[in-house]
Design a protein around this motif. Structure first.
Motif, short mmCIF file in Angstrom:
data_model
loop_
_atom_site.label_atom_id
_atom_site.label_comp_id
_atom_site.label_asym_id
_atom_site.label_seq_id
_atom_site.Cartn_x
_atom_site.Cartn_y
_atom_site.Cartn_z
N GLU A 250 0.83 -1.20 0.00
CA GLU A 250 0.00 0.00 0.00
C GLU A 250 0.87 1.26 0.00
N ALA A 251 1.99 1.23 0.74
CA ALA A 251 2.88 2.40 0.75
C ALA A 251 3.46 2.65 -0.64
N GLN A 252 3.83 1.56 -1.35
CA GLN A 252 4.33 1.74 -2.71
C GLN A 252 3.26 2.33 -3.62
N ASP A 253 2.01 1.80 -3.47
CA ASP A 253 0.92 2.35 -4.28
C ASP A 253 0.69 3.82 -3.95
N THR A 333 -0.37 22.74 -1.47
CA THR A 333 1.05 22.76 -1.09
C THR A 333 1.24 22.31 0.36
N ASP A 334 0.33 22.77 1.24
CA ASP A 334 0.41 22.34 2.65
C ASP A 334 0.10 20.86 2.81
N GLU A 335 -0.86 20.41 2.01
CA GLU A 335 -1.26 19.01 2.16
C GLU A 335 -0.23 18.05 1.59
N ASN A 336 0.66 18.56 0.71
CA ASN A 336 1.69 17.67 0.14
C ASN A 336 2.66 17.17 1.21
N PHE A 337 2.83 17.96 2.31
CA PHE A 337 3.75 17.52 3.38
C PHE A 337 3.17 16.36 4.17
N ASP A 338 1.87 16.25 4.18
CA ASP A 338 1.24 15.15 4.94
C ASP A 338 0.41 14.29 3.99
N LEU A 339 0.95 14.13 2.77
CA LEU A 339 0.16 13.46 1.73
C LEU A 339 -0.02 11.98 2.01
N SER A 340 0.93 11.37 2.71
CA SER A 340 0.80 9.94 3.01
C SER A 340 -0.39 9.62 3.90
N LYS A 341 -0.83 10.64 4.74
CA LYS A 341 -1.96 10.41 5.62
C LYS A 341 -3.27 10.94 5.03
N ARG A 342 -3.17 11.79 4.00
CA ARG A 342 -4.40 12.41 3.47
C ARG A 342 -4.53 12.21 1.97
N LEU A 343 -4.26 11.00 1.56
CA LEU A 343 -4.37 10.71 0.12
C LEU A 343 -5.82 10.79 -0.34
N SER A 344 -6.73 10.34 0.49
CA SER A 344 -8.14 10.38 0.10
C SER A 344 -8.63 11.83 -0.04
#
Length: 478
Positions: A250-253, A333-344
């Protein structure tokens, strides 16, 4: 019954405590010939019950304890103890285990407690008496017997000499034996002390052994619990490994999705820059149009004011859209820093941005349509204007690359027209006429003769088909 290797049960009980009348020995001979098996017959009385470890031994007359047996045989238990015939028992001693001297011996029945229950009369192991035998010999045999007797006398003398030497050795051995007995007494005293210490140590060891057994039981129970716990941990470890593999996948995806979102974000950022450039050009164009509208006629001013209001509204909407887009860009831009948690959430934002982009494109099309209508209301002819609508085979020089259909206002500020008076074509000769000349001619000709020509494909429309004409010209810009 065969003789076993193990020693029989014995005791040091005195003879006064033995019961010799409980087992009776029958048919005991005065002597037995050496070299042959001996059968011992005995009878069990009513007051005696045999047991499995009972035995019959051959003792030398004068024995003190049951440990002084010469040889023994285990007794056979009767099948039915109440039957009279089974009371008569027998055992057979093999010749190999019988004594070889001529001393007196007797049979003794010893139970498994080491007590004597019966004894036979004494007997000897010797050949038959020579007085009872008549020997007939010849002269030659007598000479041979005398010769053998002489040899035997010599051997007897030698044996006597050796017996003297053996007696000396025996005296020496007895002296040594006395010393050994004294040493044995000292060793016995030491042994007693050691036995006492061993008993004490044994008690200590037994207590320690009990403690160790208790500890061993506790450890075994704990070991079993730990084994169960280890099995559970192994099962949990296997499930966690599977979950870890899933999480890695899932992390790779998500990483791939993040890369795609970064690319889309870059594209949106570029398109936002192009929209800003386009807005700046639109603002310049609006200012130039305002200056040109100040010189136009009152009628043109009224039309220009109406359309200017529309343009101002459009500019305000574009500014609002730009502010919204800038805000959304900052949020992205702000959300890109926490993109792994907020992909949805990013996916939803991308969908909203796509819809906003489509809405902006639709509004851009509406703006172009309003621009075209404004130009048609102003009475401007495409043939008389210093710019043309770019077609698909023309290059994009002088246009904003961010606009799909080009800038409709490009070239207006560079125009060298002497005035903003509208120029119309004569419906008869197709020549360019000023607005006042066209009005003068239109008064002289009926309205049916007036026509509107498409600047792209030269298709003509009547004056009363003005809306169709506008839609037709707008279709060329799509």
């Amino acid at each position: 019954m065969e003789e076993t290797v193990g020693d029989p049960p014995t005791s040091a009980v005195l003879l006064d405590h033995c019961h010799f009348s409980q087992v009776i020995f029958n048919s005991v001979e005065k002597f037995y010939v050496p070299g042959g098996d001996v059968t011992c017959y005995y009878t069990l009385t009513e007051h005696f019950t045999p047991r499995r470890k009972d035995w019959i031994g051959i003792f030398r007359v004068g024995w003190k304890t049951t440990r002084e047996y010469y040889t023994f045989m285990w007794v056979t238990l009767p099948v039915d103890p109440n039957n009279v015939s089974t009371k008569q028992q027998e055992v057979q001693f093999k010749a190999y285990y019988l004594p070889k001297d001529d001393e007196y011996y007797q049979f003794c029945y010893v139970d498994q407690d080491g007590l004597v229950r019966g004894a036979s009369i004494p007997f000897q192991f010797r050949p038959e008496n020579e007085e009872d035998i008549l020997v007939v010999t010849t002269q030659g045999e007598v000479e041979e017997i005398e010769q053998s007797n002489n040899e035997l006398r010599k051997e007897n003398q030698e044996l006597k000499d050796s017996c003297v030497s053996l007696q000396k050795q025996n005296s020496d051995m007895q002296a040594e034996l006395q010393k050994k007995q004294e040493e044995l007494e000292t060793l016995k005293s030491i042994n007693k002390k050691l036995e006492q210490k061993v008993e004490e140590q044994k008690d200590i060891w037994e207590t320690e052994l009990l403690q160790l057994k208790e500890q061993n039981q506790k450890l075994s129970s704990e070991n079993e619990k730990m084994g169960v716990r280890v099995d559970q941990l192994q099962a949990q470890l296997s499930t966690q490994e599977k979950e870890m593999e899933k999480l890695v996948q899932e992390a790779q995806d998500k990483t791939e999705q993040l890369e795609c979102l970064k690319k889309e974000n870059g594209q949106l950022f570029l398109s936002l820059k192009e929209q800003r450039k386009h807005q700046q050009k639109l603002e310049k164009t609006v200012e130039e149009l305002k200056q040109q509208e100040a010189i136009a006629t009152k009628k043109e001013q009224e039309l220009t004011r109406k359309h200017q209001q529309k343009l101002e509204k459009t500019v305000e909407e574009l500014k609002q859209q730009e502010a919204i887009a800038t805000k959304k860009e900052q949020e992205l831009t702000d959300e890109n820093f926490d993109l792994s948690k907020r992909l949805s959430e990013n996916k939803m934002i991308c969908i909203v941005l796509q819809r906003e982009k489509e809405r902006l494109e639709g509004e851009n099309d509406l703006l172009k349509r309003d621009n075209f209508r404004l130009m048609s209301y102003m009475g401007l002819d495409f043939d008389s204007l210093p710019f043309q609508v770019p077609t698909s085979d023309q290059g994009g020089a002088g246009q904003n690359p961010g606009l799909v259909f080009g800038n409709p206002y490009f070239g207006i500020q560079e125009s060298s027209a002497p005035s903003l008076r509208t120029i119309k074509k004569c419906p008869t000769c197709k020549s360019n006429l000023a607005d006042d000349v066209f009005d003068h001619i239109s008064q002289q000709h009926p309205m049916e003769t007036l026509s509107l020509d498409c600047p792209i494909c030269d298709k003509s429309f009547s004056a009363n088909e003005k809306q169709i004409f506008e839609d037709h010209v707008f279709c060329h810009t799509l």
